[in-house]
Design an enzyme around this catalytic site. Sequence first.
Site, mmCIF file in Angstrom:
data_model
loop_
_atom_site.group_PDB
_atom_site.id
_atom_site.type_symbol
_atom_site.label_atom_id
_atom_site.label_comp_id
_atom_site.label_asym_id
_atom_site.label_seq_id
_atom_site.Cartn_x
_atom_site.Cartn_y
_atom_site.Cartn_z
ATOM 1 C CB SER A 183 -0.844 0.073 1.276
ATOM 2 O OG SER A 183 -1.629 -1.054 1.420
ATOM 3 C CG HIS B 214 -2.638 -0.888 -3.774
ATOM 4 N ND1 HIS B 214 -3.062 0.396 -3.519
ATOM 5 C CD2 HIS B 214 -2.675 -1.529 -2.581
ATOM 6 C CE1 HIS B 214 -3.327 0.517 -2.236
ATOM 7 N NE2 HIS B 214 -3.106 -0.640 -1.648
ATOM 8 C CD GLU C 145 -4.162 2.906 -6.261
ATOM 9 O OE1 GLU C 145 -4.703 4.001 -6.101
ATOM 10 O OE2 GLU C 145 -3.285 2.459 -5.480
ATOM 11 C CG ASN D 161 -3.802 4.456 0.363
ATOM 12 O OD1 ASN D 161 -4.996 4.506 0.664
ATOM 13 N ND2 ASN D 161 -3.098 3.342 0.443
HETATM 14 N N1 LIG Z 1 -5.221 -4.769 5.002
HETATM 15 C C1 LIG Z 1 -5.482 -3.823 4.093
HETATM 16 O O1 LIG Z 1 -6.454 -3.052 4.207
HETATM 17 C C2 LIG Z 1 -4.611 -3.693 2.876
HETATM 18 C C3 LIG Z 1 -5.144 -3.104 1.716
HETATM 19 C C4 LIG Z 1 -4.337 -3.045 0.560
HETATM 20 C C5 LIG Z 1 -3.035 -3.519 0.598
HETATM 21 N N2 LIG Z 1 -2.545 -4.062 1.758
HETATM 22 C C6 LIG Z 1 -1.169 -4.564 1.727
HETATM 23 O O2 LIG Z 1 -1.232 -5.974 1.541
HETATM 24 C C7 LIG Z 1 -0.128 -6.595 2.215
HETATM 25 C C8 LIG Z 1 -0.673 -7.627 3.196
HETATM 26 O O3 LIG Z 1 -1.494 -6.969 4.132
HETATM 27 P P1 LIG Z 1 -2.520 -7.796 5.049
HETATM 28 O O4 LIG Z 1 -3.400 -6.790 5.690
HETATM 29 O O5 LIG Z 1 -3.121 -8.917 4.261
HETATM 30 O O6 LIG Z 1 -1.503 -8.409 6.136
HETATM 31 P P2 LIG Z 1 -1.741 -9.650 7.120
HETATM 32 O O7 LIG Z 1 -0.844 -9.428 8.263
HETATM 33 O O8 LIG Z 1 -3.200 -9.890 7.331
HETATM 34 O O9 LIG Z 1 -1.187 -10.897 6.275
HETATM 35 C C9 LIG Z 1 0.158 -11.072 5.936
HETATM 36 C C10 LIG Z 1 0.414 -12.566 5.879
HETATM 37 O O10 LIG Z 1 1.665 -12.786 5.248
HETATM 38 C C11 LIG Z 1 2.237 -13.910 5.860
HETATM 39 N N3 LIG Z 1 3.667 -13.923 5.556
HETATM 40 C C12 LIG Z 1 4.648 -13.151 6.075
HETATM 41 N N4 LIG Z 1 5.827 -13.450 5.479
HETATM 42 C C13 LIG Z 1 5.567 -14.412 4.555
HETATM 43 C C14 LIG Z 1 6.352 -15.123 3.604
HETATM 44 N N5 LIG Z 1 7.666 -14.891 3.461
HETATM 45 N N6 LIG Z 1 5.748 -16.043 2.832
HETATM 46 C C15 LIG Z 1 4.416 -16.277 2.941
HETATM 47 N N7 LIG Z 1 3.619 -15.631 3.806
HETATM 48 C C16 LIG Z 1 4.190 -14.711 4.600
HETATM 49 C C17 LIG Z 1 1.919 -13.777 7.338
HETATM 50 O O11 LIG Z 1 2.000 -15.033 7.975
HETATM 51 C C18 LIG Z 1 0.484 -13.224 7.260
HETATM 52 O O12 LIG Z 1 -0.479 -14.265 7.304
HETATM 53 C C19 LIG Z 1 0.664 -5.455 2.870
HETATM 54 O O13 LIG Z 1 1.693 -5.067 2.005
HETATM 55 C C20 LIG Z 1 -0.383 -4.358 3.000
HETATM 56 O O14 LIG Z 1 0.181 -3.075 3.037
HETATM 57 C C21 LIG Z 1 -3.294 -4.181 2.882
#
Ligand SMILES: NC(=O)c1ccc[n+]([C@@H]2O[C@H](COP(=O)([O-])OP(=O)(O)OC[C@H]3O[C@@H](n4cnc5c(N)ncnc54)[C@H](O)[C@@H]3O)[C@@H](O)[C@H]2O)c1
Length: 292
Positions: free
Chosen positions: A119, A140, A152, A190
Amino acid sequence: MEIRKVGVVGLGTMGAGIAQVCVQAGFETVGREVSIELVERGRATIDRYLARAVEKERLTPDERNAALGRLTLTTELADLAGCDLVIEAIVEELDAKRALFGELSATVGPEAILATNTSALSVTAIAGAADRPERVVGLHFFNPAPVLPLVEVVRTDLTDDGVYEAAYELAGRLGKQPIRCNDTPGFVVNRILIPLLNDCVRVLDEARVSPLDVDRAMRFGTNWPIGPCALIDLIGIDIHVHAAEALYQALREPRMAPPPRLVRMAQAGLLGRKSGRGFYSYEKTAENAPGS
Ligand SMILES: NC(=O)c1ccc[n+]([C@@H]2O[C@H](COP(=O)([O-])OP(=O)(O)OC[C@H]3O[C@@H](n4cnc5c(N)ncnc54)[C@H](O)[C@@H]3O)[C@@H](O)[C@H]2O)c1
């Protein structure tokens, strides 16, 4: 370049939703998590999303079964070897993402595309850890990925034109509404939304107005479908503070910095809907707040 098989790394909030979108759109999909327990949690989330789609009659039971048949979950990075495109959705930490992109470069074929769902981090900085940064893009998705249509599609100065167009086309084949943009802090949504929401929070104190009235102001004065305080509660106060901090670090514009009021709320564990309390209380009276 035809994309047939997709990998998703990280099956948390975003990755599980992205994997569901991929299998539902007909792609063979390999999802990778770091432990069996987290693989099983990811599978349960994807099952639940697909069951909900059947309940809402957006999918037939046969289509749900076919979608599940296209899903393989693993803890082994090596199982991503045959993927034409891998979408990374792990924790929002540059070092972790760069380490993963280095490992992925050694795992997938030379023609594969690597995408990050970051993000707020620089896609260019993540791509720099890959052997072939020209094959890296940002994809994204928005939360919840199965529901919100926007993707995006982010290019860096190094992204190959063919790679970029293939990623853009893929987002359309996933049933999404892609937009094209460059790798700049906050990309499009964002970059606009975070300072705007920060301003709404600052107005709470400056105009001594209640969250409910700020929300009513924007809903009834500008036709927003949901008020800003309710929206921050939905996003998660901690997520908003983290993203605002990252934008501030990147741009050094005071409007990007998270308002102290939000920082205090995050520190106090008032995280919004997910913790039961933010600007509004969701324990017993969810109907008293957000869109109502
Ligand atoms: N949550 C949101 O609203 C949102 C929206 C858009 C983008 N994002 C982006 O998406 C990404 C994930 O966010 P999220 O909210 O899903 O996080 P989250 O913490 O819910 O999930 C991340 C997952 O990745 C796993 N993980 C970590 N290292 C790993 C690896 N090497 N191999 C495999 N799995 C691994 C963790 O165990 C965890 O389950 C981030 O970059 C975040 O900025 C989040």
